[in-house]
Design an enzyme around this catalytic site. Structure first.
Site, PDB file in Angstrom:
ATOM      1  N   CYS A 185       3.851   9.726   0.625  1.00 25.62           N
ATOM      2  CA  CYS A 185       2.477  10.204   0.503  1.00 25.62           C
ATOM      3  C   CYS A 185       2.383  11.162  -0.677  1.00 25.62           C
ATOM      4  O   CYS A 185       3.122  12.146  -0.725  1.00 25.62           O
ATOM      5  CB  CYS A 185       2.057  10.914   1.789  1.00 25.62           C
ATOM      6  SG  CYS A 185       0.401  11.650   1.713  1.00 25.62           S
ATOM      7  N   HIS A 202       8.962   7.320   8.583  1.00 23.42           N
ATOM      8  CA  HIS A 202       9.668   7.543   7.324  1.00 23.42           C
ATOM      9  C   HIS A 202      11.110   7.921   7.657  1.00 23.42           C
ATOM     10  O   HIS A 202      11.375   8.514   8.700  1.00 23.42           O
ATOM     11  CB  HIS A 202       8.992   8.647   6.512  1.00 23.42           C
ATOM     12  CG  HIS A 202       7.705   8.231   5.885  1.00 23.42           C
ATOM     13  ND1 HIS A 202       7.501   8.196   4.529  1.00 23.42           N
ATOM     14  CD2 HIS A 202       6.543   7.791   6.435  1.00 23.42           C
ATOM     15  CE1 HIS A 202       6.270   7.778   4.260  1.00 23.42           C
ATOM     16  NE2 HIS A 202       5.665   7.527   5.408  1.00 23.42           N
ATOM     17  N   ARG A 244       0.834  -1.196   0.000  1.00 18.50           N
ATOM     18  CA  ARG A 244       0.000   0.000   0.000  1.00 18.50           C
ATOM     19  C   ARG A 244       0.875   1.256   0.000  1.00 18.50           C
ATOM     20  O   ARG A 244       1.062   1.909  -1.012  1.00 18.50           O
ATOM     21  CB  ARG A 244      -0.952  -0.017   1.209  1.00 18.50           C
ATOM     22  CG  ARG A 244      -2.152   0.935   1.063  1.00 18.50           C
ATOM     23  CD  ARG A 244      -1.857   2.368   1.467  1.00 18.50           C
ATOM     24  NE  ARG A 244      -1.402   2.491   2.839  1.00 18.50           N
ATOM     25  CZ  ARG A 244      -1.004   3.625   3.384  1.00 18.50           C
ATOM     26  NH1 ARG A 244      -0.979   4.737   2.668  1.00 18.50           N
ATOM     27  NH2 ARG A 244      -0.589   3.662   4.643  1.00 18.50           N
ATOM     28  N   ASP A 245       1.468   1.583   1.119  1.00 19.14           N
ATOM     29  CA  ASP A 245       2.271   2.809   1.205  1.00 19.14           C
ATOM     30  C   ASP A 245       3.500   2.732   0.320  1.00 19.14           C
ATOM     31  O   ASP A 245       3.968   3.746  -0.205  1.00 19.14           O
ATOM     32  CB  ASP A 245       2.688   3.043   2.665  1.00 19.14           C
ATOM     33  CG  ASP A 245       3.029   4.496   2.952  1.00 19.14           C
ATOM     34  OD1 ASP A 245       3.018   5.305   2.007  1.00 19.14           O
ATOM     35  OD2 ASP A 245       3.320   4.823   4.106  1.00 19.14           O
ATOM     36  N   HIS A 302       4.453   4.610  12.664  1.00 23.06           N
ATOM     37  CA  HIS A 302       4.710   4.587  11.227  1.00 23.06           C
ATOM     38  C   HIS A 302       5.802   5.615  10.959  1.00 23.06           C
ATOM     39  O   HIS A 302       5.569   6.826  11.082  1.00 23.06           O
ATOM     40  CB  HIS A 302       3.426   4.950  10.466  1.00 23.06           C
ATOM     41  CG  HIS A 302       3.566   4.977   8.983  1.00 23.06           C
ATOM     42  ND1 HIS A 302       3.231   3.904   8.181  1.00 23.06           N
ATOM     43  CD2 HIS A 302       3.993   5.946   8.134  1.00 23.06           C
ATOM     44  CE1 HIS A 302       3.435   4.219   6.910  1.00 23.06           C
ATOM     45  NE2 HIS A 302       3.906   5.466   6.860  1.00 23.06           N
ATOM     46  N   ASN A 317       9.519   4.814   3.486  1.00 25.62           N
ATOM     47  CA  ASN A 317       9.359   4.271   4.835  1.00 25.62           C
ATOM     48  C   ASN A 317      10.638   3.573   5.280  1.00 25.62           C
ATOM     49  O   ASN A 317      11.518   3.283   4.479  1.00 25.62           O
ATOM     50  CB  ASN A 317       8.232   3.235   4.857  1.00 25.62           C
ATOM     51  CG  ASN A 317       6.892   3.824   4.509  1.00 25.62           C
ATOM     52  OD1 ASN A 317       6.775   4.997   4.203  1.00 25.62           O
ATOM     53  ND2 ASN A 317       5.869   2.998   4.544  1.00 25.62           N
TER      54      ASN A 317
END
Length: 313
Positions: A246, A212, A18-19, A210, A255
């Site tokens: 994002c 980065h 996903r990300d 989460h 990430n």
């Protein structure tokens, strides 16, 4: 007492499908995304953020969520997570058979208006609707507090402002609350402050982070979270190959990488989701080829290295 005895179990949540994909220029086919997830299952991933129920015209990399989920292996030990931003997304996630739903709520109006076209209060109202849909469907619910460590539009986020949003989300009775360093500006001190804040409120929701690695602090933050005392477990998001970002946050680069995080946790003797580093490295290299994009992670470049033997005190 050895330090690792007080460390929580680290539940690695694989967010690469996903990300990891949503900000890449090349959109993978549904078959390629299914293949990626199958590879990750073989690597040991058990909680996988597999899809995002968003508009395909805004995030074309995430088109076909239902088709992806329909082709995935189903086992009791596998939990597929679907991201939802609104009621429609939550309804789609429930119908598609997700085991978990992740709802994103920014903690600043500046980011919320740009990213989701409503204020923080508006998003909390929308999140409450999504939580109700998830609970009626028997789905575990996470709410991720975006830009919790800092906002690209309004700057640093005071802990009191974050706490105000956190308490309103906790009151919804969610299963897990995640603090997201969306643009990679956070520090280990902030990780500790957030964890202590949750402890003060005695919230039953599990704790998740989460990170980065935009400014090279992602792994320091992950290590701080993995060393929190007094928690049975903490969840850490990671993305195979270090891909991620994002599309609505400037300079929100990759990430922390699943294979690099796994190496760190293993070397530190911190109990964590059992992942095979060699297989993850192979998968990361395969994904880089599929995307036509260079790896962000370091373990595939440098190679694994044995854990140093410990000497008795």
């Amino acid at each position: 007492m050895p330090a690792n005895q007080s460390a929580p179990f680290v539940d690695i949540v694989e967010v690469g499908p996903r990300d990891g994909l949503q900000n890449e220029r090349r959109a993978l086919s549904i078959d390629a995304r299914v293949q990626l997830i199958r590879h990750l299952v073989e690597c040991g991933a058990r909680r996988i953020e597999a899809v995002s129920f968003v508009r395909a015209d805004r995030v074309p990399q995430m088109a076909g969520a239902e088709e992806v989920l329909a082709q995935l292996p189903r086992r009791p030990d596998l939990s597929y997570i679907g991201l939802a931003l609104n009621r429609r997304g939550a309804e789609r996630a429930a119908l598609a058979g997700c085991a978990e739903m992740n709802i994103v709520v920014p903690v600043t109006d500046a980011f919320s208006v740009r990213n989701q076209n409503t204020t923080v209060s508006g998003m909390i109202t929308a999140a409450a609707d999504c939580v109700r849909i998830a609970k009626e469907a028997g789905i575990q619910v996470t709410v991720t507090l975006a830009v919790a460590f800092g906002c690209p539009f309004s700057g640093p986020v005071p802990l009191a402002a974050l706490e105000s949003v956190y308490t309103r989300i906790a009151a919804l009775g969610v299963d897990e609350i995640a603090f997201a360093d969306t643009i990679g500006v956070g520090s280990p001190r902030q990780v500790l402050d957030m964890a202590e804040m949750t402890t003060r409120h005695g919230t039953k929701a599990r704790l998740r982070f989460h990170f980065h690695n935009t400014r090279n602090t992602g792994y320091a933050n992950a290590h701080r979270a993995a060393r929190l005392v007094g928690l049975p477990s903490v969840a850490l998001d990671a993305s195979v190959g270090g891909f991620g970002g994002c599309p609505f946050a400037p300079k929100a680069t990759g990430n922390i990488a699943t294979e690099d995080l796994g190496y760190l946790l293993r070397q530190e003797d911190i109990p964590h989701t059992s992942v095979d580093l060699a297989s993850l490295t192979t998968t990361a290299e395969w994904l880089a080829q599929q995307l036509g994009s260079p790896l962000r992670s370091l373990l595939p470049r440098a190679g694994d290295f044995p854990q140093a033997p410990r000497t008795s005190p």
